[in-house]
Design an enzyme around this catalytic site. Structure first.
Site, PDB file in Angstrom:
ATOM      1  N   LYS A   1       0.189   0.092  -5.606  1.00 17.77           N
ATOM      2  CA  LYS A   1       1.245  -0.926  -5.536  1.00 17.77           C
ATOM      3  C   LYS A   1       0.916  -2.089  -6.469  1.00 17.77           C
ATOM      4  CE  LYS A   1       2.416   0.422  -0.845  1.00 17.77           C
ATOM      5  NZ  LYS A   1       2.189   0.226   0.590  1.00 17.77           N
TER       6      LYS A   1
ATOM      7  N   GLN B   1      -0.558  -4.163   4.462  1.00 20.32           N
ATOM      8  CA  GLN B   1      -0.739  -2.710   4.455  1.00 20.32           C
ATOM      9  C   GLN B   1      -1.059  -2.205   5.863  1.00 20.32           C
ATOM     10  OE1 GLN B   1      -0.254  -0.606   1.778  1.00 20.32           O
ATOM     11  NE2 GLN B   1      -0.503   1.040   3.270  1.00 20.32           N
TER      12      GLN B   1
ATOM     13  N   ASP C   1       8.718  -5.311   2.732  1.00 22.42           N
ATOM     14  CA  ASP C   1       8.614  -4.000   3.370  1.00 22.42           C
ATOM     15  C   ASP C   1       9.820  -3.733   4.278  1.00 22.42           C
ATOM     16  OD1 ASP C   1       6.638  -2.220   2.745  1.00 22.42           O
ATOM     17  OD2 ASP C   1       5.110  -3.141   4.012  1.00 22.42           O
TER      18      ASP C   1
END
Ligand code: NDP
Length: 295
Positions: free
Chosen positions: A62, A106, A129
């Site tokens: 990412k 994460q 997200d």
């Protein structure tokens, strides 16, 4: 697509890697033009707690993609021993930092950290997200908000096939908050007739067999058998499973399903790269607005 249509010889590959590369190029160009126009560089803060090797790889990919398109990556690496309070403080600091437009924590977090509370602490406007309950509530109500990356990537892939989702029968296997439920809502928003299957579904083969679109997000290798696929269906395989010899495989028996599908995503190279591309797009939109043009 009706039952009378002849089965395709072999499904066309729905190439997420190629589409994601194209999207990244477009984003790079948008970032370049925005910066030229004097806008501040969009920034993504990736937060990795602990040293889970798979999470480290995901975060590295990412970060790399972020830098490649010209977004600033502001990475926070925290030890596995980080307390909830310390992590909440870190998130509060990122929420307040004007250089940070997107925050990605994460998952999974190390045991002992309250994942729901942590995700809820992220400013919804920076929740690239799309996991914050507020953003998920907006999705449920059909209101504009940051959308979760994997479902967004799946819809982009489906659009690439040209399939008419309006009125199509879409079967989603898996009902997680990060993939199954949001992708079902997004398909519903596009006027598909949606069936959401899970581990208690009585006859999965029959449900999948009736689908024009199959989205498999389970985490069980080869669960979706090739002979279940209705001829001509579009198959999107979200699953990432590691085989004994270290290869990645999806939730669909790819070779057999390909014999019947009109389009099918490979694993790897299907949904995975699209998830990252959509993360970049969400970050750009969080910074500059949905058109990527605003202040
Ligand atoms: P979860 O484990 O949160 O959810 C799995 C879902 O599958 C559950 O709803 C479960 O049902 C259902 N399920 C389990 N077994 C069966 C079965 N035998 N028949 C029908 N349904 C079943 O998974 P995620 O949604 O987080 O992830 C799913 C997969 O997608 C994983 O392989 C993951 O690695 C991958 N993934 C890939 C991404 C990408 O970018 N490509 C991004 C995110 C995930 P129930 O609710 O009843 O328990």
């Amino acid at each position: 697509m009706d039952d009378a249509s002849p089965p395709p010889v072999s499904g066309r590959l729905l190439d997420g890697k190629a589409l994601a590369a194209r999207i990244r190029e477009e984003l790079q160009e948008r970032v370049r033009r925005g910066l030229e126009a004097g806008r501040s560089r969009p920034g993504l803060a990736t937060v990795l707690v602990g040293d889970d090797p798979a999470s480290a790889v995901y975060v590295r990919n990412k970060r790399r993609a972020c830098e490649q398109v010209g977004l600033a990556n502001l990475h926070r690496q925290l030890p596995a021993s980080t307390s909830s309070e310390a992590l909440l403080d870190e998130i509060a600091a990122l929420n307040a930092d004007p250089a940070v437009h997107g925050i990605l924590v994460q998952l999974p977090l190390p045991a002992g950290l309250d994942e729901a509370a942590i995700l809820e602490a992220v400013d919804p406007a920076k929740d690239v997200d799309g996991f914050h309950p507020r953003n998920q509530g907006c999705l449920l109500q059909g209101r504009p908000a940051l959308r979760p990356c994997t479902p967004r990537g799946i819809l982009r892939l489906l659009d690439e096939t040209g399939i008419e989702l309006r009125g199509a029968r879409a079967v989603v296997v898996g009902r997680s908050n990060i993939v199954g439920k949001p992708v079902a809502l997004m398909l519903l928003e596009r006027h598909a007739t949606v069936v959401l299957c899970h581990s208690r579904t009585r006859d999965l083969a029959a449900e999948v067999g009736a689908a024009d679109v199959v989205v498999a997000a389970v985490g069980v290798p080869q669960l979706i058998r090739g002979e279940w696929i209705r001829p001509g269906a579009v198959v999107v395989d979200v699953g990432i499973n590691r085989t004994g010899d270290g290869r990645l495989t999806g939730d669909v028996d790819f070779e057999a399903a390909r014999e019947r599908a009109s389009w099918i995503t490979p694993v790897p190279g299907g949904v995975g790269p699209m998830t990252i591309a959509m993360l970049l797009q969400n970050t750009l939109e969080a910074a500059w607005g949905a058109a990527g043009e605003a202040g």
